[in-house]
Design an enzyme around this catalytic site. Structure first.
Site, mmCIF file in Angstrom:
data_model
loop_
_atom_site.group_PDB
_atom_site.id
_atom_site.type_symbol
_atom_site.label_atom_id
_atom_site.label_comp_id
_atom_site.label_asym_id
_atom_site.label_seq_id
_atom_site.Cartn_x
_atom_site.Cartn_y
_atom_site.Cartn_z
ATOM 1 C CE LYS A 1 21.437 27.513 4.576
ATOM 2 N NZ LYS A 1 21.340 26.729 5.815
ATOM 3 N NE ARG B 1 27.333 24.494 12.622
ATOM 4 C CZ ARG B 1 27.358 24.485 11.314
ATOM 5 N NH1 ARG B 1 27.716 23.411 10.674
ATOM 6 N NH2 ARG B 1 27.028 25.558 10.624
ATOM 7 C CB SER C 1 23.258 20.238 6.200
ATOM 8 O OG SER C 1 22.374 20.020 7.261
#
Length: 145
Positions: A51, A101, A137
């Protein structure tokens, strides 16, 4: 290093690692629930080679700290540029907390948890509340632009 089973969970130091770019209501909820389970929780703004965060580690740490309620005395925020297990070893943390999630998150996190367990640190999964499950995010960053 103290494992969660070495005493009550209320004496266990836990780490909640992530990129946190940005720190979302889902992250906040995981920390809130974790701080009630463990004696101390460190939110670990970590570096992930896969990332490219929009802010430096120091800026993310500052932002997260600003968002936390002042009365959360058992929660701290730190930055880290290494393996989470190494942070745990250096700081006496016996548990890694991971929010999940959906089944895709669980599958990925389960593989990491197995590795971390082999290295001596237990992972605890905290399922995301249904009303927060669609938030990520990435989605929050997209809304900001």
């Amino acid at each position: 290093m103290a494992h969660a089973s070495a005493g009550g969970l209320d004496s266990t130091r836990a780490v909640y690692p992530g990129t946190f770019d940005p720190f979302t209501p889902g992250h906040f909820d995981v920390v809130d629930r974790s701080r009630r389970m463990f004696g101390h929780v460190t939110i670990l703004a970590a570096v992930n080679a896969d990332k490219q965060p929009s802010q430096s580690t120091a800026a993310r740490v500052t932002e997260i700290h600003r968002l936390l309620p002042a009365d959360w005395a058992n929660v701290t925020v730190a930055g880290w540029h290494g393996l989470t297990v190494e942070y745990c070893r250096h700081h006496g943390c016996g548990v890694i907390v991971r929010g999940v999630r959906n089944s895709t998150d669980y599958q990925r996190e389960h593989e990491l948890a197995a590795t971390n367990e082999a290295l001596g640190v237990t992972t605890v999964f905290v399922p995301t509340r249904p009303e927060l499950a669609k938030m990520s995010s990435t989605a929050v960053r997209a809304l900001r632009t």
